[in-house]
Structures are given as structure tokens and as C-alpha cells.
Design a protein around this motif. Structure first.
Motif, mmCIF file in Angstrom:
data_model
loop_
_atom_site.group_PDB
_atom_site.id
_atom_site.type_symbol
_atom_site.label_atom_id
_atom_site.label_comp_id
_atom_site.label_asym_id
_atom_site.label_seq_id
_atom_site.Cartn_x
_atom_site.Cartn_y
_atom_site.Cartn_z
ATOM 1 N N THR A 44 0.915 -1.083 0.229
ATOM 2 C CA THR A 44 -0.142 -0.184 0.080
ATOM 3 C C THR A 44 0.964 1.065 -0.072
ATOM 4 O O THR A 44 2.254 1.010 -0.187
ATOM 5 N N THR A 88 -7.755 -0.630 10.463
ATOM 6 C CA THR A 88 -8.262 -1.916 9.643
ATOM 7 C C THR A 88 -7.244 -3.153 9.790
ATOM 8 O O THR A 88 -5.944 -2.634 9.772
ATOM 9 N N PRO A 108 -3.921 -3.082 -1.049
ATOM 10 C CA PRO A 108 -5.373 -2.629 -0.781
ATOM 11 C C PRO A 108 -6.370 -3.457 -1.357
ATOM 12 O O PRO A 108 -6.394 -4.323 -2.417
ATOM 13 N N ASP A 109 -7.664 -3.356 -0.416
ATOM 14 C CA ASP A 109 -8.927 -4.129 -1.032
ATOM 15 C C ASP A 109 -9.824 -3.080 -0.927
ATOM 16 O O ASP A 109 -10.345 -2.714 0.366
ATOM 17 N N GLN A 110 -10.813 -3.048 -1.821
ATOM 18 C CA GLN A 110 -11.894 -2.310 -1.837
ATOM 19 C C GLN A 110 -12.805 -2.615 -0.811
ATOM 20 O O GLN A 110 -13.576 -1.680 -0.330
ATOM 21 N N THR A 111 -13.063 -3.698 -0.746
ATOM 22 C CA THR A 111 -14.191 -4.261 0.393
ATOM 23 C C THR A 111 -13.455 -4.539 1.760
ATOM 24 O O THR A 111 -14.137 -3.982 2.607
ATOM 25 N N GLY A 113 -10.549 -3.420 2.984
ATOM 26 C CA GLY A 113 -9.493 -2.623 3.419
ATOM 27 C C GLY A 113 -8.102 -3.090 3.056
ATOM 28 O O GLY A 113 -7.316 -2.318 2.486
ATOM 29 N N GLN A 141 -3.567 -3.984 -11.288
ATOM 30 C CA GLN A 141 -3.621 -3.048 -12.541
ATOM 31 C C GLN A 141 -2.475 -3.452 -13.453
ATOM 32 O O GLN A 141 -2.825 -3.027 -14.694
ATOM 33 N N ASN A 210 -1.210 4.768 -6.254
ATOM 34 C CA ASN A 210 -2.412 5.728 -6.500
ATOM 35 C C ASN A 210 -1.948 6.632 -7.672
ATOM 36 O O ASN A 210 -1.326 7.800 -7.212
#
Length: 226
Positions: A44, A88, A108-111, A113, A141, A210
Motif C-alpha cells: 500500500t 483496519t 489494498p482491498d476495496q471491500t 481494506g 492493474q 495511486n
């Protein structure tokens, strides 16, 4: 016989890898003949804390130094831990077999964290005259990661799928700059690995970021901490 070959290769790697005494031990070490090792990676862009099973010791990995040293651990025993970032938590439990070098990565995980990925390597050979390179593609990605010699149409690794690792390659210990490509398109600027050293292991991490590309390349020299 195959197991003995793996152990001999792991012990050879142990004697060749740079040694460090800077890491805080999270787990008890095992007998030397087990030759089991684990390390952690922060995939991250924020600081990440990792606690051992009893939370007595904690190590922190930042985006500037996202890779820990390998640490020797007792083989064939569950190693429990907790990855924590901004409240988290992601619990982990890993069993390392004799002869294995295991890398546990938080991404990172959108659901949830944070999500954890585990990559296992069992060295089968050691060459004191060559440098050992591997590419870990940990970015969703970057569907297919390729690594080329910068400025040349020479591929070191080709089409390494996301969430997987390449087979290690032995190369001559030269000064090397590399270019990452994701899905056949260059990502970021060339990265200098400097002068590679004979007998050492290097891991190149394709990490999420990001940014417009969503991916960055982070090179690391494999080091064992005691």
C-alpha cells in the motif's frame, strides 16, 4: 533426496545473502537445519504495522521501505500475525516448510481494506558467480508484467500474471537499469538496480499505486535478519 537438495540450496542461500540485525523478531526461530524464512511487504502507500501472534513485537513498513528482511522461523508451525493500517486489521496465519522462503504481502482491498497474498519460493540452485532475480507481480492493474533491459529490446521476464511470481533467473552481475511494462506498455521511468553482486538474490516488486498507471516497480535486495 529432493528434500535434501532443497535444504542444501536454502542453506547455501542463507550463507550468501546479506545479514542484518536491524529487524525486530516477531517469531521464535527454529533449528538451523529447518532453514525456513519469512518476510513481509507493504503493498500500500501508507504505513503498515505487523504484529506477531502475541503482539509483543511490532514492525512498521512504510511506502519508502515497504519490504522487511527475511527472518528465520520454526518450520511447519502456524505463524499467526496481524497486519494493521488506520484501524483496519487483517489477521494472518502462515506455515513455512523447511527450505522455503515465504513472502506475505498486504495490498489494498476495496471491500476489506487490506488483503493478504502469499508467495512461496524453494531455492533449487545456487550459483556464486551469478546474481539471482525474480519478479513478483502484486498489482491487479498490471495484468501481464514484463521487465526489459532499459533502452534495449531484451526481456528479462515476460508476461508475469498479476498475483504471481516469476521463476528466478540467474544473470551476470552487471550494472543494470530496467523498464517495467504492463500489458505491453511502459510504466513509469527506468529503474536502476545499480551494480548487481555475484551470489546475491534480488526481488523486483510490482506494487499497486495511486497514480495514472496504478503501478510502480520497487527493487529489493534479499537480506536475512537475525
Amino acid at each position: 533426496m529432493l528434500q535434501h537438495k532443497f535444504l542444501a540450496a536454502a542453506i547455501a542461500c542463507l550463507t550468501s545473502l546479506p545479514l542484518s540485525a536491524t529487524e525486530i523478531p516477531l517469531y521464535e526461530t527454529g533449528p538451523a537445519e529447518d532453514a525456513a524464512f519469512i518476510r513481509f511487504v507493504n503493498g500500500t502507500q501508507a504505513s503498515l504495522n505487523i504484529a506477531g501472534g502475541q503482539a509483543k513485537n511490532v514492525i512498521q513498513l512504510t511506502s519508502d521501505k515497504p519490504v522487511s528482511d527475511f527472518v528465520p522461523v520454526a518450520a511447519n508451525r502456524p505463524l499467526k500475525g496481524v497486519f494493521e493500517q488506520d484501524g483496519t486489521k487483517a489477521p494472518s496465519e502462515t506455515v513455512v516448510k523447511p527450505g522455503e522462503f515465504v513472502t506475505v504481502v498486504a495490498v489494498p482491498d476495496q471491500t476489506k481494506g487490506l488483503a493478504l497474498q502469499t508467495i512461496r519460493e524453494t531455492p533449487e540452485e545456487f550459483n556464486s558467480l551469478k546474481a539471482s532475480l525474480a519478479l513478483y507481480n502484486l498489482s491487479s492493474q498490471c495484468g501481464q508484467a514484463t521487465l526489459k533491459v532499459s533502452g534495449k529490446d531484451v526481456e528479462i521476464f515476460s508476461n508475469v500474471a498479476a498475483d504471481t511470481a516469476s521463476i528466478r533467473r540467474m544473470i551476470n552481475p552487471i550494472k543494470l537499469d530496467v523498464q517495467l511494462l504492463c500489458n505491453a506498455k511502459p510504466v513509469g521511468k527506468p529503474v536502476s538496480l545499480g551494480q548487481l553482486s555475484a551470489g546475491e538474490r534480488y526481488t523486483l516488486f510490482v506494487l499497486p499505486e495511486n497514480s495514472a498507471t496504478g503501478t510502480r516497480l520497487y527493487p529489493s535486495t534479499d537480506t536475512i535478519s537475525f
